[in-house]
Design a protein around this motif. Structure first.
Motif, PDB file in Angstrom:
ATOM      1  N   ILE A   1       0.830  -1.205   0.000  1.00 43.71           N
ATOM      2  CA  ILE A   1       0.000   0.000   0.000  1.00 43.71           C
ATOM      3  C   ILE A   1       0.868   1.260   0.000  1.00 43.71           C
ATOM      4  N   GLU A   2       2.041   1.203   0.610  1.00 42.74           N
ATOM      5  CA  GLU A   2       2.950   2.346   0.534  1.00 42.74           C
ATOM      6  C   GLU A   2       3.376   2.606  -0.912  1.00 42.74           C
ATOM      7  N   ALA A   3       3.721   1.535  -1.630  1.00 43.84           N
ATOM      8  CA  ALA A   3       4.132   1.688  -3.032  1.00 43.84           C
ATOM      9  C   ALA A   3       2.959   2.122  -3.910  1.00 43.84           C
ATOM     10  N   LEU A   4       1.786   1.544  -3.651  1.00 44.78           N
ATOM     11  CA  LEU A   4       0.602   1.841  -4.451  1.00 44.78           C
ATOM     12  C   LEU A   4       0.218   3.304  -4.381  1.00 44.78           C
ATOM     13  N   THR A   5       0.341   3.899  -3.199  1.00 45.09           N
ATOM     14  CA  THR A   5      -0.127   5.280  -2.972  1.00 45.09           C
ATOM     15  C   THR A   5       1.006   6.296  -2.963  1.00 45.09           C
ATOM     16  N   ALA A   6       2.202   5.889  -3.355  1.00 45.02           N
ATOM     17  CA  ALA A   6       3.398   6.729  -3.193  1.00 45.02           C
ATOM     18  C   ALA A   6       3.308   8.072  -3.898  1.00 45.02           C
ATOM     19  N   HIS A   7       2.507   8.162  -4.956  1.00 48.02           N
ATOM     20  CA  HIS A   7       2.442   9.416  -5.712  1.00 48.02           C
ATOM     21  C   HIS A   7       1.257  10.293  -5.308  1.00 48.02           C
ATOM     22  N   ASN A   8       0.476   9.865  -4.345  1.00 52.98           N
ATOM     23  CA  ASN A   8      -0.666  10.658  -3.896  1.00 52.98           C
ATOM     24  C   ASN A   8      -0.208  11.824  -3.028  1.00 52.98           C
ATOM     25  N   THR A   9      -0.930  12.926  -3.119  1.00 45.21           N
ATOM     26  CA  THR A   9      -0.529  14.122  -2.365  1.00 45.21           C
ATOM     27  C   THR A   9      -1.694  14.829  -1.665  1.00 45.21           C
ATOM     28  N   ARG A  10      -2.935  14.386  -1.894  1.00 47.73           N
ATOM     29  CA  ARG A  10      -4.080  15.103  -1.320  1.00 47.73           C
ATOM     30  C   ARG A  10      -4.099  15.010   0.200  1.00 47.73           C
ATOM     31  N   CYS A  11      -3.771  13.856   0.708  1.00 47.48           N
ATOM     32  CA  CYS A  11      -3.711  13.644   2.157  1.00 47.48           C
ATOM     33  C   CYS A  11      -2.615  12.639   2.448  1.00 47.48           C
ATOM     34  N   HIS A  12      -1.890  12.859   3.540  1.00 42.44           N
ATOM     35  CA  HIS A  12      -0.806  11.955   3.933  1.00 42.44           C
ATOM     36  C   HIS A  12      -1.220  11.253   5.224  1.00 42.44           C
ATOM     37  N   LEU A  13      -1.532   9.981   5.113  1.00 43.58           N
ATOM     38  CA  LEU A  13      -1.943   9.183   6.266  1.00 43.58           C
ATOM     39  C   LEU A  13      -0.755   8.361   6.748  1.00 43.58           C
ATOM     40  N   THR A  14      -0.374   8.575   7.997  1.00 46.18           N
ATOM     41  CA  THR A  14       0.705   7.806   8.603  1.00 46.18           C
ATOM     42  C   THR A  14       0.114   6.931   9.709  1.00 46.18           C
ATOM     43  N   ILE A  15       0.406   5.649   9.639  1.00 50.11           N
ATOM     44  CA  ILE A  15      -0.128   4.687  10.599  1.00 50.11           C
ATOM     45  C   ILE A  15       1.016   4.212  11.494  1.00 50.11           C
ATOM     46  N   ALA A  16       0.917   4.474  12.779  1.00 49.97           N
ATOM     47  CA  ALA A  16       1.931   4.039  13.741  1.00 49.97           C
ATOM     48  C   ALA A  16       1.589   2.624  14.197  1.00 49.97           C
ATOM     49  N   LEU A  17       2.391   1.669  13.762  1.00 50.26           N
ATOM     50  CA  LEU A  17       2.099   0.253  13.987  1.00 50.26           C
ATOM     51  C   LEU A  17       3.323  -0.410  14.607  1.00 50.26           C
ATOM     52  N   ASN A  18       3.137  -1.019  15.777  1.00 51.65           N
ATOM     53  CA  ASN A  18       4.246  -1.461  16.625  1.00 51.65           C
ATOM     54  C   ASN A  18       5.196  -0.288  16.842  1.00 51.65           C
ATOM     55  N   TYR A  19       4.611   0.798  17.309  1.00 45.66           N
ATOM     56  CA  TYR A  19       5.331   2.052  17.475  1.00 45.66           C
ATOM     57  C   TYR A  19       5.380   2.453  18.941  1.00 45.66           C
ATOM     58  N   GLY A  20       6.509   2.992  19.339  1.00 47.45           N
ATOM     59  CA  GLY A  20       6.665   3.620  20.647  1.00 47.45           C
ATOM     60  C   GLY A  20       7.654   4.753  20.507  1.00 47.45           C
ATOM     61  N   GLY A  21       7.382   5.879  21.117  1.00 45.00           N
ATOM     62  CA  GLY A  21       8.260   7.029  20.985  1.00 45.00           C
ATOM     63  C   GLY A  21       9.662   6.763  21.499  1.00 45.00           C
ATOM     64  N   ARG A  22       9.786   6.122  22.646  1.00 44.60           N
ATOM     65  CA  ARG A  22      11.113   5.830  23.188  1.00 44.60           C
ATOM     66  C   ARG A  22      11.853   4.836  22.301  1.00 44.60           C
ATOM     67  N   ASP A  23      11.114   3.836  21.815  1.00 42.34           N
ATOM     68  CA  ASP A  23      11.718   2.860  20.916  1.00 42.34           C
ATOM     69  C   ASP A  23      12.214   3.541  19.647  1.00 42.34           C
ATOM     70  N   GLU A  24      11.433   4.465  19.105  1.00 42.94           N
ATOM     71  CA  GLU A  24      11.827   5.178  17.893  1.00 42.94           C
ATOM     72  C   GLU A  24      13.112   5.967  18.128  1.00 42.94           C
ATOM     73  N   VAL A  25      13.190   6.681  19.246  1.00 38.63           N
ATOM     74  CA  VAL A  25      14.379   7.472  19.541  1.00 38.63           C
ATOM     75  C   VAL A  25      15.587   6.562  19.721  1.00 38.63           C
ATOM     76  N   ALA A  26      15.398   5.410  20.376  1.00 35.64           N
ATOM     77  CA  ALA A  26      16.503   4.468  20.566  1.00 35.64           C
ATOM     78  C   ALA A  26      17.009   3.941  19.222  1.00 35.64           C
ATOM     79  N   ARG A  27      16.068   3.583  18.322  1.00 32.94           N
ATOM     80  CA  ARG A  27      16.481   3.082  17.007  1.00 32.94           C
ATOM     81  C   ARG A  27      17.174   4.181  16.203  1.00 32.94           C
TER      82      ARG A  27
END
Length: 243
Positions: A122-148
């Protein structure tokens, strides 16, 4: 103008992030399984994402599954993973036609191969769209993101690609999952809880927050419009003062 006087700002938020809380409670209040609430919540996502461009919101980020959510029962986790797979499969063409670009943030390594494949699709399929940018945080944690992000930064320092003396507060964001996104202007949490739950910790340093009692499956376009109206009356100083 005195520093303690609010000035009107009619500019709406460009980026709104949602902590979609209350799905399980919504179902339990109706004597139904928690997974039914998550399904109702997924339908609400569709309505809110469709509404965002009309309301002037270019970027919409939703907190779908946190790194801490693995602590839930195996049945609920398995049900959620199945729901994510089904959501991508059923919504992909609609999101494409609506002009919505889909991205995912979070650590994908723990997710199953089929789900990761659908996310890539779905990321590749919609890569050229610009009307709205939907970001889905999946298996996400802020501290984990900063650590990575810090690990990637440290590797670049060790390999000689980055001078440690040149590191500023503008350096780390380039290593975050959200490096291609603007920081959120507004974070909305539903269900009456007043905490940020490890969500976009770095990015939300100067975001406005709205904590509302409405459970996510009951969160409508009208409620979003009401919140956006309040946002327009706020003054964002970013640590400064109004003269």
């Amino acid at each position: 103008m005195p520093a303690d006087t609010k000035s009107s700002d009619t500019t709406g938020p460009r980026h709104v992030a949602f902590i979609m809380d209350g799905n399980g409670r919504w179902a339990e209040m109706r004597g139904r399984p928690r997974l039914l609430g998550h399904r109702a919540g997924a339908r609400r996502v569709r309505e809110i994402v469709e509404s965002c461009p009309d309301l002037g919101v270019e970027y919409c980020t939703i907190f779908a599954f946190s790194t801490e959510n693995w602590k839930r029962t195996q049945a609920e986790v398995s049900g959620l993973m199945s729901l994510f797979r089904r959501y991508i499969q059923t919504e992909a063409q609609t999101l494409l036609k609506q002009g919505t670009r889909v991205r995912f943030i979070g650590d994908r390594l723990r997710l199953d191969a089929k789900l990761r494949g659908l996310m890539d699709m779905i990321e590749a399929l919609t890569a050229h769209n610009t009307r709205c940018h939907l970001t889905i945080a999946l298996n996400y944690g802020g501290r984990d993101e900063v650590a990575r992000a810090t690990k990637r930064l440290a590797r670049d320092v060790a390999d000689g690609r980055l001078d440690p003396d040149a590191i500023t507060d503008q350096t780390l964001p380039r290593y975050l999952d959200t490096h291609v996104l603007p920081d959120p202007d507004l974070v909305i949490r539903t269900s009456g809880e007043a905490r940020i739950s490890n969500f976009l910790l770095w990015q939300s340093a100067y975001a406005e927050y709205e904590f509302v009692d409405t459970l996510w499956p009951d969160f409508t376009r009208e409620k979003l419009e009401e919140i956006l109206g309040r946002y327009g009356g706020r003054e964002r100083r970013f640590g400064g003062v109004t003269i």
